[in-house]
Motif scaffolding. Sequence first.
Motif, short mmCIF file in Angstrom:
data_model
loop_
_atom_site.label_atom_id
_atom_site.label_comp_id
_atom_site.label_asym_id
_atom_site.label_seq_id
_atom_site.Cartn_x
_atom_site.Cartn_y
_atom_site.Cartn_z
N ALA A 1 0.83 -1.20 0.00
CA ALA A 1 0.00 0.00 0.00
C ALA A 1 0.87 1.26 0.00
O ALA A 1 2.00 1.27 0.51
CB ALA A 1 -0.91 0.02 1.21
N ALA A 2 0.33 2.33 -0.57
CA ALA A 2 0.97 3.64 -0.45
C ALA A 2 0.77 4.14 0.97
O ALA A 2 -0.28 3.91 1.59
CB ALA A 2 0.35 4.61 -1.45
N TYR A 3 1.77 4.83 1.52
CA TYR A 3 1.62 5.32 2.89
C TYR A 3 2.51 6.54 3.12
O TYR A 3 3.47 6.78 2.40
CB TYR A 3 1.93 4.22 3.91
CG TYR A 3 3.39 3.87 4.04
CD1 TYR A 3 4.14 4.34 5.12
CD2 TYR A 3 4.02 3.06 3.11
CE1 TYR A 3 5.48 4.02 5.25
CE2 TYR A 3 5.36 2.72 3.23
CZ TYR A 3 6.08 3.20 4.31
OH TYR A 3 7.41 2.88 4.45
N ALA A 4 2.12 7.29 4.15
CA ALA A 4 2.88 8.46 4.59
C ALA A 4 3.53 8.12 5.93
O ALA A 4 2.90 7.50 6.79
CB ALA A 4 1.98 9.68 4.73
N ALA A 5 4.78 8.53 6.11
CA ALA A 5 5.51 8.28 7.35
C ALA A 5 6.05 9.59 7.89
O ALA A 5 6.74 10.33 7.17
CB ALA A 5 6.64 7.29 7.11
N LEU A 6 5.74 9.89 9.14
CA LEU A 6 6.20 11.11 9.81
C LEU A 6 7.13 10.73 10.96
O LEU A 6 6.73 9.98 11.86
CB LEU A 6 5.01 11.91 10.34
CG LEU A 6 5.34 13.13 11.20
CD1 LEU A 6 6.05 14.19 10.38
CD2 LEU A 6 4.05 13.70 11.83
N VAL A 7 8.35 11.25 10.95
CA VAL A 7 9.31 10.97 12.02
C VAL A 7 8.99 11.85 13.21
O VAL A 7 8.98 13.09 13.10
CB VAL A 7 10.76 11.21 11.54
CG1 VAL A 7 11.74 10.87 12.66
CG2 VAL A 7 11.05 10.38 10.29
N LEU A 8 8.74 11.22 14.37
CA LEU A 8 8.40 11.96 15.60
C LEU A 8 9.63 12.26 16.44
O LEU A 8 9.75 13.34 17.01
CB LEU A 8 7.38 11.17 16.41
CG LEU A 8 6.04 10.87 15.73
CD1 LEU A 8 5.16 10.04 16.65
CD2 LEU A 8 5.34 12.16 15.34
N ASP A 9 10.54 11.29 16.57
CA ASP A 9 11.80 11.54 17.27
C ASP A 9 12.84 10.54 16.78
O ASP A 9 12.53 9.59 16.07
CB ASP A 9 11.63 11.48 18.80
CG ASP A 9 11.22 10.12 19.32
OD1 ASP A 9 11.68 9.09 18.78
OD2 ASP A 9 10.45 10.05 20.28
N GLY A 10 14.11 10.80 17.17
CA GLY A 10 15.20 9.97 16.69
C GLY A 10 15.53 10.27 15.25
O GLY A 10 15.23 11.35 14.73
N SER A 11 16.16 9.33 14.58
CA SER A 11 16.56 9.54 13.19
C SER A 11 16.80 8.21 12.51
O SER A 11 17.04 7.19 13.15
CB SER A 11 17.83 10.40 13.12
OG SER A 11 18.93 9.69 13.69
N HIS A 12 16.74 8.23 11.20
CA HIS A 12 17.15 7.08 10.40
C HIS A 12 17.45 7.54 8.98
O HIS A 12 17.09 8.65 8.58
CB HIS A 12 16.07 5.98 10.39
CG HIS A 12 14.81 6.33 9.65
ND1 HIS A 12 13.79 7.04 10.23
CD2 HIS A 12 14.42 6.07 8.38
CE1 HIS A 12 12.81 7.19 9.35
NE2 HIS A 12 13.17 6.60 8.22
N VAL A 13 18.12 6.69 8.25
CA VAL A 13 18.39 6.92 6.83
C VAL A 13 17.60 5.88 6.05
O VAL A 13 17.71 4.68 6.30
CB VAL A 13 19.89 6.82 6.50
CG1 VAL A 13 20.11 6.93 5.00
CG2 VAL A 13 20.67 7.90 7.23
N GLU A 14 16.78 6.36 5.11
CA GLU A 14 16.04 5.47 4.23
C GLU A 14 16.78 5.36 2.91
O GLU A 14 17.04 6.38 2.26
CB GLU A 14 14.62 5.98 4.01
CG GLU A 14 13.81 5.09 3.06
CD GLU A 14 12.35 5.48 2.99
OE1 GLU A 14 11.69 5.49 4.06
OE2 GLU A 14 11.88 5.79 1.89
N ALA A 15 17.15 4.15 2.53
CA ALA A 15 17.92 3.93 1.31
C ALA A 15 17.04 3.23 0.27
O ALA A 15 16.42 2.21 0.56
CB ALA A 15 19.15 3.07 1.61
N SER A 16 17.00 3.79 -0.93
CA SER A 16 16.20 3.21 -2.01
C SER A 16 16.79 3.65 -3.34
O SER A 16 17.81 4.34 -3.38
CB SER A 16 14.74 3.66 -1.90
OG SER A 16 14.61 5.02 -2.30
#
Length: 233
Positions: A24-39
């Motif tokens: 499914a299509a989706y929206a993701a909102l970062v609330l705290d912390g961090s990450h790197v999304e690789a694509s």
Amino acid sequence: MHPASGYQTRHDACDVLDTHRHDAAYAALVLDGSHVEASADGPIACTPGTLVLHPRWHAHGNRFGRQGAKVVNVELDTAPARLHVLRVPDLREAAEVFVRAPQRLAELLAACEVASAPSLPAWQVEFLSALEHDELAMTELARRAGVSLAHASRSFLKSHGMPPQLLRRELRCRRALALLGGDASLAQIAADSGFADQSHLSRSLREATGNTPSRLRRQIKCVQDANPRAAVQ
């Protein structure tokens, strides 16, 4: 766009999610912390206030920082045609929309700023373009980019989550999925997307999405009929 209420996920410090796909299509909102999304879109640095709109079947992996991360997600009825990376104007208000008022998501998106695109080395930009448009062997692409194939493989695995061969397949699958929304024959789509033939297209899309091209076309057409004007392009 009428998404369901958001759901939160918590990820541990230095956690790693290998390349995976969401149907499914989706929206993701970062609330705290961090990450790197690789694509195949490159590495996206996600920090509090980053909002990422993922199209259907988007393949990506995640590397989380030393504090881990908390993310709130909502599935989208209207799928964006490509990845969008945004910055919300107010994180607290954005979180309220995701959790308690998802019907206001379109309003939130309109107020966001587009985040800066990832900065890639010049040789990677050249290599990616050739992967998408040329049929040359990987060793030749690396030679033309001025790097060794081993270096290219290590670099793309770190920045994009996939080695060059898988990146080539992913870029071709993306092109095929976009073309499935039109009226071209599957044989023509295979040719236009860089696949050897229709059978090659079918195998690749089944591996990538779990569905045949014909079934994917029906799903895409159904979404287009239900949402003739997509909220996000």
